[in-house]
Design a protein around this motif. Structure first.
Motif, PDB file in Angstrom:
ATOM      1  N   LEU A   1      13.790   6.436  -4.919  1.00 42.92           N
ATOM      2  CA  LEU A   1      14.049   5.347  -3.977  1.00 42.92           C
ATOM      3  C   LEU A   1      12.883   4.362  -3.947  1.00 42.92           C
ATOM      4  O   LEU A   1      13.085   3.148  -3.877  1.00 42.92           O
ATOM      5  N   GLY A   2      11.658   4.881  -4.019  1.00 46.73           N
ATOM      6  CA  GLY A   2      10.500   3.996  -4.057  1.00 46.73           C
ATOM      7  C   GLY A   2      10.464   3.141  -5.309  1.00 46.73           C
ATOM      8  O   GLY A   2       9.962   2.007  -5.292  1.00 46.73           O
ATOM      9  N   LEU A   3      11.018   3.663  -6.396  1.00 44.88           N
ATOM     10  CA  LEU A   3      11.035   2.909  -7.658  1.00 44.88           C
ATOM     11  C   LEU A   3      11.983   1.715  -7.619  1.00 44.88           C
ATOM     12  O   LEU A   3      12.007   0.926  -8.578  1.00 44.88           O
ATOM     13  N   ALA A   4      12.750   1.575  -6.538  1.00 49.54           N
ATOM     14  CA  ALA A   4      13.555   0.361  -6.379  1.00 49.54           C
ATOM     15  C   ALA A   4      12.660  -0.870  -6.469  1.00 49.54           C
ATOM     16  O   ALA A   4      13.083  -1.933  -6.942  1.00 49.54           O
ATOM     17  N   PHE A   5      11.411  -0.725  -6.030  1.00 50.11           N
ATOM     18  CA  PHE A   5      10.407  -1.790  -6.133  1.00 50.11           C
ATOM     19  C   PHE A   5      10.256  -2.252  -7.584  1.00 50.11           C
ATOM     20  O   PHE A   5      10.068  -3.446  -7.855  1.00 50.11           O
ATOM     21  N   VAL A   6      10.337  -1.312  -8.517  1.00 54.97           N
ATOM     22  CA  VAL A   6      10.186  -1.622  -9.938  1.00 54.97           C
ATOM     23  C   VAL A   6      11.513  -2.063 -10.540  1.00 54.97           C
ATOM     24  O   VAL A   6      11.576  -3.059 -11.273  1.00 54.97           O
ATOM     25  N   PHE A   7      12.584  -1.330 -10.225  1.00 52.33           N
ATOM     26  CA  PHE A   7      13.869  -1.589 -10.870  1.00 52.33           C
ATOM     27  C   PHE A   7      14.400  -2.983 -10.575  1.00 52.33           C
ATOM     28  O   PHE A   7      14.963  -3.633 -11.454  1.00 52.33           O
ATOM     29  N   ILE A   8      14.235  -3.463  -9.326  1.00 51.58           N
ATOM     30  CA  ILE A   8      14.754  -4.793  -8.998  1.00 51.58           C
ATOM     31  C   ILE A   8      14.021  -5.863  -9.786  1.00 51.58           C
ATOM     32  O   ILE A   8      14.617  -6.846 -10.240  1.00 51.58           O
TER      33      ILE A   8
ATOM     34  N   LEU B   1       6.053   6.593   3.937  1.00 46.73           N
ATOM     35  CA  LEU B   1       6.656   6.310   5.245  1.00 46.73           C
ATOM     36  C   LEU B   1       6.246   4.934   5.751  1.00 46.73           C
ATOM     37  O   LEU B   1       7.068   4.189   6.290  1.00 46.73           O
ATOM     38  N   ILE B   2       4.982   4.590   5.565  1.00 44.42           N
ATOM     39  CA  ILE B   2       4.519   3.257   5.962  1.00 44.42           C
ATOM     40  C   ILE B   2       5.253   2.186   5.166  1.00 44.42           C
ATOM     41  O   ILE B   2       5.727   1.185   5.722  1.00 44.42           O
ATOM     42  N   GLY B   3       5.370   2.404   3.851  1.00 43.25           N
ATOM     43  CA  GLY B   3       6.088   1.443   3.013  1.00 43.25           C
ATOM     44  C   GLY B   3       7.526   1.265   3.441  1.00 43.25           C
ATOM     45  O   GLY B   3       8.044   0.148   3.472  1.00 43.25           O
ATOM     46  N   ALA B   4       8.189   2.361   3.781  1.00 43.81           N
ATOM     47  CA  ALA B   4       9.582   2.297   4.195  1.00 43.81           C
ATOM     48  C   ALA B   4       9.726   1.630   5.557  1.00 43.81           C
ATOM     49  O   ALA B   4      10.629   0.805   5.768  1.00 43.81           O
ATOM     50  N   LEU B   5       8.851   1.952   6.498  1.00 39.86           N
ATOM     51  CA  LEU B   5       8.935   1.365   7.838  1.00 39.86           C
ATOM     52  C   LEU B   5       8.698  -0.138   7.805  1.00 39.86           C
ATOM     53  O   LEU B   5       9.315  -0.890   8.587  1.00 39.86           O
ATOM     54  N   MET B   6       7.826  -0.587   6.924  1.00 36.37           N
ATOM     55  CA  MET B   6       7.568  -2.021   6.823  1.00 36.37           C
ATOM     56  C   MET B   6       8.798  -2.799   6.361  1.00 36.37           C
ATOM     57  O   MET B   6       8.932  -3.990   6.646  1.00 36.37           O
ATOM     58  N   VAL B   7       9.692  -2.115   5.640  1.00 36.53           N
ATOM     59  CA  VAL B   7      10.907  -2.784   5.171  1.00 36.53           C
ATOM     60  C   VAL B   7      11.705  -3.336   6.345  1.00 36.53           C
ATOM     61  O   VAL B   7      12.229  -4.465   6.290  1.00 36.53           O
ATOM     62  N   PHE B   8      11.786  -2.576   7.436  1.00 34.70           N
ATOM     63  CA  PHE B   8      12.565  -3.027   8.592  1.00 34.70           C
ATOM     64  C   PHE B   8      12.004  -4.333   9.156  1.00 34.70           C
ATOM     65  O   PHE B   8      12.757  -5.258   9.462  1.00 34.70           O
TER      66      PHE B   8
ATOM     67  N   VAL C   1       0.842  -1.203   0.000  1.00 34.54           N
ATOM     68  CA  VAL C   1       0.000   0.000   0.000  1.00 34.54           C
ATOM     69  C   VAL C   1       0.874   1.249   0.000  1.00 34.54           C
ATOM     70  O   VAL C   1       0.609   2.224  -0.729  1.00 34.54           O
ATOM     71  N   GLY C   2       1.931   1.223   0.822  1.00 37.74           N
ATOM     72  CA  GLY C   2       2.855   2.353   0.858  1.00 37.74           C
ATOM     73  C   GLY C   2       3.558   2.569  -0.465  1.00 37.74           C
ATOM     74  O   GLY C   2       3.677   3.709  -0.948  1.00 37.74           O
ATOM     75  N   VAL C   3       4.008   1.467  -1.073  1.00 37.53           N
ATOM     76  CA  VAL C   3       4.675   1.558  -2.374  1.00 37.53           C
ATOM     77  C   VAL C   3       3.703   2.080  -3.431  1.00 37.53           C
ATOM     78  O   VAL C   3       4.100   2.850  -4.313  1.00 37.53           O
ATOM     79  N   PHE C   4       2.443   1.682  -3.339  1.00 38.23           N
ATOM     80  CA  PHE C   4       1.430   2.183  -4.275  1.00 38.23           C
ATOM     81  C   PHE C   4       1.367   3.708  -4.216  1.00 38.23           C
ATOM     82  O   PHE C   4       1.320   4.376  -5.263  1.00 38.23           O
ATOM     83  N   CYS C   5       1.358   4.248  -3.005  1.00 41.29           N
ATOM     84  CA  CYS C   5       1.308   5.711  -2.854  1.00 41.29           C
ATOM     85  C   CYS C   5       2.513   6.367  -3.516  1.00 41.29           C
ATOM     86  O   CYS C   5       2.394   7.428  -4.144  1.00 41.29           O
TER      87      CYS C   5
END
Length: 221
Positions: free
Chosen positions: A156-163, A97-104, A60-64
């Motif tokens: 940085l969020g586009l890392a989701f796509v690039f990987i 922020l939610i998307g990033a925090l979930m990474v941890f 959801v965070g990455v979607f935003c």
């Protein structure tokens, strides 16, 4: 003559830019759909089933990030619909922020690629930092730096796509790192490349090149 050439050049640049945005949005939509749907309709392995709520929150965070970002960077929309721009901006920052925090949480609960944990940990830290910096700058009415930090957060969020793009290219036998025989080592390298290279290019465009041009202009005066 020079005026018409300049106008034509601007049109070409706008066309290329628009095509680039369309391609990027389509890739984002495809990889997002491909990654999220299995968590909704398929039976998951025990490890993923255990962390499913955190994965969904991350998605959801990455979607935003990847879908509200292009709207926020659209000048016409920003000028005509300032209220919506501000509303979407809040949703963008909170969601990201939610998307990033979930990474941890995801990293330290059975993440399978151990060599990529340091990379994604640093990515999440930087992602949070630039989001907070973007919020701080807009509160201080520092529009330019706010825009720059928002661009960094989007990259940085586009890392989701690039990987996912790098992995897909490898499956298509387009592998510039075929000289690395170990698949785990290649995957670890991809995890680093998916955000370091795009962020480096972003810094060159936003900071390094303008600094060089500014220095050149000051010398000519």
């Amino acid at each position: 003559m020079k005026s018409s050439e300049s106008s034509m050049g601007k049109k070409i640049i706008r066309t290329i830019t628009a095509a680039g945005w369309v391609l990027l949005i389509l890739l984002s939509a495809y990889f997002f759909y491909e990654s999220v749907v299995p968590y909704i309709v398929d039976d998951l392995a025990p490890r993923k089933a255990k962390i499913k709520p955190f994965l969904i929150a991350h998605f959801v965070g990455v979607f935003c990030t990847i879908f509200l970002g292009p709207i926020q960077f659209w000048p016409t929309f920003r000028k005509r619909y300032l209220h919506l721009h501000r509303l979407f901006g809040k949703a963008y920052i909170i969601g990201s922020l939610i998307g990033a925090l979930m990474v941890f949480y995801l990293l330290f609960n059975g993440y399978p690629l151990m060599g990529a944990i340091p990379s994604l940990f640093v990515l999440a830290c930087l992602w949070i930092f630039v989001l907070v910096a973007a919020w701080y700058c807009i509160k201080k009415m520092d529009i330019k730096n706010h825009q720059h930090f928002m661009i960094r957060s989007y990259v940085l969020g586009l890392a989701f796509v690039f990987i996912r793009l790098l992995n897909r290219l490898e499956r298509l036998d387009f592998n510039p790192f075929s000289f690395i025989p170990d698949a785990v080592m290649r995957d670890t390298l991809y995890e680093w490349m998916c955000w370091i290279f795009p962020l480096l290019i972003t810094e060159i465009v936003l900071v390094w090149w303008p600094a060089i041009r500014k220095n050149q202009v000051s010398r000519t005066r």
